[in-house]
Design an enzyme around this catalytic site. Structure first.
Site: not given
Ligand code: ADE
Length: 350
Positions: A136, A207, A118, A35, A22-23, A40-41, A78-79
């Site tokens: 998130d 931190c 989110y 997203e 997705w990137r 949850q997965t 995936l639920g």
């Molecule tokens: N977890 C939730 N969103 C994400 C994202 N865009 N890339 C990687 N991990 C994720």
């Protein structure tokens, strides 16, 4: 000053980001699908679902018109099936009100069904470069450690606080990368299970929890409520080459999906046989099909299965049960993972 985290996070992200499907082409639709799946997965599990979903439904308009059964099938395993049902509602709204394109406006995105702060923040920032935070569970954990947030991170108020603080420092020239850098640190550095990997953290110098050697004390979380335990008996009912399935009523847990016939309680063989008779079938033979459990968010099913051969009937429908051929069941009917210990009986050769 928390603002100091921005530059180190962006440089670190540029060098260390994982290559994820997705990137590569972060259109608003792609970001949205990924997203929602990633809630949850795990990333590894999402990859395959993501490509298959977009192969089948390459545009928002395709999603809007997809038959629900096919949609649930694409989501099978995936639920949290309401996520995809809401996506379809939103897709219809996007088609009807916005010409099939997710609006380039945070508030309008947020108003769509199934989209919270989110997801709206992720779509707005990653696809449209709108400076809104995307907080998130991963980001909340990072935030809680950086700032030694004393409140329970599961409280809405704490999430809102994190969003308000991050909104003030999010860089307008790279909001998507900034949000993803926090997500990425949460996923691979400031991890949820096991020790945080502070030695490789780009923001360890900022931190507070690290400075006070209290990383493991954050995030604060109220103890979880215990899940309700439900006993269920699962029936694999064989009629010649066919097996019984049942469509769950829409609404409620697993609404609209198919299941193996089942009922509440831990039935003995005799009870299972008389239950089958009450369904209008004549049982001929019964065998144990083993025990299994499945954990949902609020309930846990403890299941016991029986494999029961019934006297042959030509009817395809008995009450609410439908008899389907083994060859047909695979690939056609969405059956949730809760039944995965038993579905092999109705899909594979034995
Ligand atoms: N977890 C939730 N969103 C994400 C994202 N865009 N890339 C990687 N991990 C994720």
């Amino acid at each position: 000053m928390l603002e100091e985290i921005v530059e180190p996070l962006l440089s670190w992200y540029e060098k260390n980001k994982r290559e994820l499907p997705w990137r590569t082409d972060p259109t608003p639709y792609h970001v949205w699908v990924s997203e929602i799946m990633l809630q949850q997965t795990r990333v590894e599990a999402v990859k395959g679902y993501y490509s298959r979903f977009l192969d089948q439904l390459p545009s928002i308009k395709d999603l809007a018109v997809c038959p629900q059964e096919k949609l649930l099938k694409l989501w099978e395993g995936l639920g949290y099936y309401n996520r995809v049902k809401n996506m379809q509602k939103a897709a219809i709204e996007i088609r009807d009100r916005y010409g099939g394109v997710i609006p380039k406006d945070y508030e309008k995105i947020l108003a769509l069904p199934g989209i919270g702060t989110y997801t709206a923040g992720a779509i707005a920032s990653i696809a449209y470069q709108i400076p809104q935070p995307a907080v998130d569970g991963n980001v909340l954990r990072v935030f809680a450690r950086l700032t030694e947030e004393p409140e329970d991170i599961l409280k809405q108020k704490t999430k809102k606080k994190a969003e308000d603080v991050l909104r003030k420092i999010i860089p307008s020239e790279a909001p998507g990368d900034f949000n993803q850098s926090l997500i990425e640190v949460g996923a691979i550095v400031c991890v949820p299970n096991g020790p945080a990997r502070c030695t490789i953290c780009p923001v360890r110098d900022y931190c507070l929890a690290k400075a006070h050697d209290r990383v493991e004390e954050y995030p604060k979380k109220a103890p979880k409520k215990k899940r309700k335990i439900e006993e269920r008996t699962i029936l694999i009912l064989q009629n010649g080459q066919e097996f019984a399935i049942h469509k769950r009523p829409s609404g409620g847990l697993l609404g609209g999906l198919y299941e193996l016939p089942n009922c509440a309680g831990n039935l003995s063989r005799e009870e299972a046989l008389s239950y089958v008779e009450k369904l209008g079938l004549m049982p001929l033979h019964i065998a144990d099909a083993g025990e299994a459990k499945h954990i949902f968010s609020h309930v846990e099913w403890r299941m016991k299965g029986y494999f029961i051969k019934v006297a042959s009937t030509d009817e395809k429908k008995i009450g609410e049960l439908i008899f389907v051929d083994k060859k047909e069941t695979k690939g056609r009917y969405p059956i949730p993972s809760a039944f995965s210990a038993y579905r092999k009986y109705i899909e594979e050769d034995f």
